[in-house]
Design an enzyme around this catalytic site. Structure first.
Site, PDB file in Angstrom:
ATOM      1  N   GLU A 144      -4.973  -4.880  10.616  1.00 16.97           N
ATOM      2  CA  GLU A 144      -3.928  -3.867  10.797  1.00 16.97           C
ATOM      3  C   GLU A 144      -4.166  -3.129  12.122  1.00 16.97           C
ATOM      4  O   GLU A 144      -4.923  -2.148  12.154  1.00 16.97           O
ATOM      5  CB  GLU A 144      -3.950  -2.866   9.644  1.00 16.97           C
ATOM      6  CG  GLU A 144      -3.692  -3.498   8.290  1.00 16.97           C
ATOM      7  CD  GLU A 144      -3.159  -2.477   7.287  1.00 16.97           C
ATOM      8  OE1 GLU A 144      -2.090  -2.728   6.735  1.00 16.97           O
ATOM      9  OE2 GLU A 144      -3.803  -1.440   7.077  1.00 16.97           O
TER      10      GLU A 144
ATOM     11  N   ASN B  87       0.868  -1.178   0.000  1.00 10.54           N
ATOM     12  CA  ASN B  87       0.000   0.000   0.000  1.00 10.54           C
ATOM     13  C   ASN B  87       0.906   1.229   0.000  1.00 10.54           C
ATOM     14  O   ASN B  87       1.516   1.547   1.016  1.00 10.54           O
ATOM     15  CB  ASN B  87      -0.900  -0.029   1.247  1.00 10.54           C
ATOM     16  CG  ASN B  87      -1.752   1.216   1.370  1.00 10.54           C
ATOM     17  OD1 ASN B  87      -1.790   2.052   0.452  1.00 10.54           O
ATOM     18  ND2 ASN B  87      -2.438   1.366   2.496  1.00 10.54           N
ATOM     19  N   TRP B  88       0.957   1.873  -1.139  1.00  7.99           N
ATOM     20  CA  TRP B  88       1.884   3.006  -1.272  1.00  7.99           C
ATOM     21  C   TRP B  88       1.333   4.291  -0.668  1.00  7.99           C
ATOM     22  O   TRP B  88       2.030   5.310  -0.622  1.00  7.99           O
ATOM     23  CB  TRP B  88       2.233   3.222  -2.753  1.00  7.99           C
ATOM     24  CG  TRP B  88       3.013   2.089  -3.352  1.00  7.99           C
ATOM     25  CD1 TRP B  88       3.413   0.933  -2.725  1.00  7.99           C
ATOM     26  CD2 TRP B  88       3.499   1.988  -4.703  1.00  7.99           C
ATOM     27  NE1 TRP B  88       4.112   0.132  -3.597  1.00  7.99           N
ATOM     28  CE2 TRP B  88       4.185   0.753  -4.825  1.00  7.99           C
ATOM     29  CE3 TRP B  88       3.417   2.818  -5.821  1.00  7.99           C
ATOM     30  CZ2 TRP B  88       4.778   0.339  -6.024  1.00  7.99           C
ATOM     31  CZ3 TRP B  88       4.005   2.408  -7.013  1.00  7.99           C
ATOM     32  CH2 TRP B  88       4.686   1.190  -7.101  1.00  7.99           C
ATOM     33  N   LYS B  89       0.082   4.285  -0.276  1.00  4.68           N
ATOM     34  CA  LYS B  89      -0.547   5.458   0.347  1.00  4.68           C
ATOM     35  C   LYS B  89      -0.317   6.703  -0.529  1.00  4.68           C
ATOM     36  O   LYS B  89      -0.292   6.581  -1.745  1.00  4.68           O
ATOM     37  CB  LYS B  89      -0.022   5.627   1.784  1.00  4.68           C
ATOM     38  CG  LYS B  89      -0.153   4.313   2.581  1.00  4.68           C
ATOM     39  CD  LYS B  89       0.112   4.453   4.046  1.00  4.68           C
ATOM     40  CE  LYS B  89      -0.052   3.098   4.724  1.00  4.68           C
ATOM     41  NZ  LYS B  89       0.100   3.166   6.175  1.00  4.68           N
TER      42      LYS B  89
ATOM     43  N   GLY C 233       2.939   2.292  10.700  1.00  3.56           N
ATOM     44  CA  GLY C 233       3.869   3.396  10.519  1.00  3.56           C
ATOM     45  C   GLY C 233       4.592   3.787  11.797  1.00  3.56           C
ATOM     46  O   GLY C 233       5.218   4.847  11.855  1.00  3.56           O
TER      47      GLY C 233
ATOM     48  N   SER D 176       3.916  -2.204  10.150  1.00  3.65           N
ATOM     49  CA  SER D 176       5.376  -2.231  10.323  1.00  3.65           C
ATOM     50  C   SER D 176       6.014  -3.578   9.970  1.00  3.65           C
ATOM     51  O   SER D 176       6.968  -4.014  10.617  1.00  3.65           O
ATOM     52  CB  SER D 176       5.757  -1.805  11.746  1.00  3.65           C
ATOM     53  OG  SER D 176       5.317  -0.478  11.991  1.00  3.65           O
TER      54      SER D 176
ATOM     55  N   HIS E 228      -9.272   1.129   5.178  1.00  7.60           N
ATOM     56  CA  HIS E 228      -7.968   1.372   5.801  1.00  7.60           C
ATOM     57  C   HIS E 228      -8.131   2.316   6.996  1.00  7.60           C
ATOM     58  O   HIS E 228      -8.923   3.266   6.946  1.00  7.60           O
ATOM     59  CB  HIS E 228      -6.984   1.960   4.785  1.00  7.60           C
ATOM     60  CG  HIS E 228      -5.578   1.908   5.296  1.00  7.60           C
ATOM     61  ND1 HIS E 228      -5.093   2.846   6.172  1.00  7.60           N
ATOM     62  CD2 HIS E 228      -4.594   0.999   5.120  1.00  7.60           C
ATOM     63  CE1 HIS E 228      -3.847   2.523   6.504  1.00  7.60           C
ATOM     64  NE2 HIS E 228      -3.521   1.400   5.874  1.00  7.60           N
TER      65      HIS E 228
ATOM     66  N   GLY F  28       3.118  -1.154   4.188  1.00  8.60           N
ATOM     67  CA  GLY F  28       3.156   0.272   3.884  1.00  8.60           C
ATOM     68  C   GLY F  28       4.572   0.710   3.555  1.00  8.60           C
ATOM     69  O   GLY F  28       5.086   0.476   2.463  1.00  8.60           O
ATOM     70  N   GLY F  29       5.228   1.324   4.532  1.00  6.56           N
ATOM     71  CA  GLY F  29       6.541   1.936   4.324  1.00  6.56           C
ATOM     72  C   GLY F  29       7.548   1.053   3.587  1.00  6.56           C
ATOM     73  O   GLY F  29       8.223   1.509   2.652  1.00  6.56           O
TER      74      GLY F  29
ATOM     75  N   GLU G 208      -6.471   4.725   7.984  1.00 10.02           N
ATOM     76  CA  GLU G 208      -6.271   6.155   7.694  1.00 10.02           C
ATOM     77  C   GLU G 208      -7.531   6.761   7.074  1.00 10.02           C
ATOM     78  O   GLU G 208      -7.844   7.925   7.306  1.00 10.02           O
ATOM     79  CB  GLU G 208      -5.037   6.323   6.784  1.00 10.02           C
ATOM     80  CG  GLU G 208      -3.759   6.039   7.570  1.00 10.02           C
ATOM     81  CD  GLU G 208      -2.638   5.397   6.779  1.00 10.02           C
ATOM     82  OE1 GLU G 208      -2.644   5.453   5.543  1.00 10.02           O
ATOM     83  OE2 GLU G 208      -1.735   4.822   7.429  1.00 10.02           O
TER      84      GLU G 208
HETATM   85  P1  13P Z   1       3.362   0.341   7.581  1.00 11.07           P
HETATM   86  O1  13P Z   1       3.868  -0.960   6.980  1.00 11.07           O
HETATM   87  O2  13P Z   1       4.084   1.553   7.071  1.00 11.07           O
HETATM   88  O3  13P Z   1       3.275   0.253   9.056  1.00 11.07           O
HETATM   89  O4  13P Z   1       1.852   0.519   7.052  1.00 11.07           O
HETATM   90  C1  13P Z   1       0.981  -0.536   7.146  1.00 11.07           C
HETATM   91  C2  13P Z   1      -0.257  -0.191   6.410  1.00 11.07           C
HETATM   92  O5  13P Z   1      -0.982   0.700   6.811  1.00 11.07           O
HETATM   93  C3  13P Z   1      -0.553  -0.908   5.168  1.00 11.07           C
HETATM   94  O6  13P Z   1      -1.824  -0.630   4.719  1.00 11.07           O
END
Ligand code: 13P
Length: 249
Positions: free
Chosen positions: A166, A9-11, A172, A212, A94, A233-234, A96
């Site tokens: 999640e 997920n590149w957000k 994050g 993470s 998600h 994510g990251g 967020e």
């Molecule tokens: P991180 O891997 O950056 O913690 O993000 C997880 C995430 O929200 C994937 O959707």
């Protein structure tokens, strides 16, 4: 056999040029794997990513979609718009989106329904916040998130749903649920689905862990019996890290 999935997920990261660069690196380094590999670039780059990956096994998926078919929803993207650029899977729910854009369980239930009605596979995200876990409410929260958004669906819908647990406190933050915490929750999720539907459905749904995940912890998390992959994510923004995570499955 449940499908194994590693999704990035590149957000709100990577402009067009950076998207194409990362895709080229990923394509060049992609290991041989039986897992499904997916990437979710920002919506404005979905079409370019789909075209770029035409001959690839990597699936491009959307980070979000709206529940309405069309109309006066400025800034939103419909299921039909996703389909028209070759997208067949959308992340919905998600944390967020829930936290910053007010997406309630009720809105998410509508989104899930709209996606499935339009033959878009749903990657449904959910998970508790830190206070919930500290108070010991994490199982109850997760159960209510599932129930409110998913449990009115017909049993047949479940073949087009992937779940991504999640925990918000692990997103994050660099803090990961321990492999045992992930396993404990994934087993609970499967039990909850078995009670609401049946064990055949619970056994076939892929449940990803997100929060993470990094090359250093992926293998141990993925080794747990009820963890079928990860939503990253990251670490999905760097080709080498994402490739190492794919190798870990
Ligand atoms: P991180 O891997 O950056 O913690 O993000 C997880 C995430 O929200 C994937 O959707």
């Amino acid at each position: 056999m449940r499908k194994k999935i590693v999704a990035g997920n590149w957000k709100m990261n990577k402009n067009l040029e950076q998207t194409l660069t990362l895709l080229a690196e990923l394509s060049a380094k992609l290991p041989d794997t039986k897992a499904e590999v997916m990437v979710a670039p920002t919506s404005i780059n979905l079409l370019s990513a789909v075209r770029n990956l035409e001959n690839s096994t990597i699936e491009v998926i959307a980070q979000n979609m709206h529940f309405a078919e069309s109309g006066a929803y400025t800034g939103e993207i419909s299921a039909d718009m996703l389909l028209s650029v070759g997208i067949q899977t959308a992340i919905i729910g998600h944390s967020e989106r829930r936290a910053y854009f007010g997406e309630s369980d009720e809105i998410l239930a509508q989104k899930v329904k709209a996606a499935l009605t339009n033959n878009i596979r749903v990657m449904f995200c959910f998970g508790e916040e830190l206070e919930d876990r500290k108070a010991g409410n994490h199982f109850a929260i997760v159960e209510s998130q599932l129930k409110n958004a998913l449990f009115s669906l017909d049993a047949s819908a479940w073949s087009n749903i992937v779940l991504a647990y999640e925990p918000v406190w692990a997103i994050g933050t660099g803090e990961t649920a321990s492999p045992d915490q992930a396993q404990e929750m994934h087993a609970f999720i499967r039990k909850t689905i078995a009670e609401a539907y049946d064990s055949a459905i619970a056994d076939q749904v892929s449940i990803l862990y997100g929060g993470s995940v990094k090359p250093a912890n992926a293998e141990e998390i993925f080794s747990k019996p009820d963890v079928d992959g990860g939503l990253i994510g990251g670490a999905s923004l760097k080709a080498d890290d994402f490739v190492d995570i794919i190798k870990a499955i």
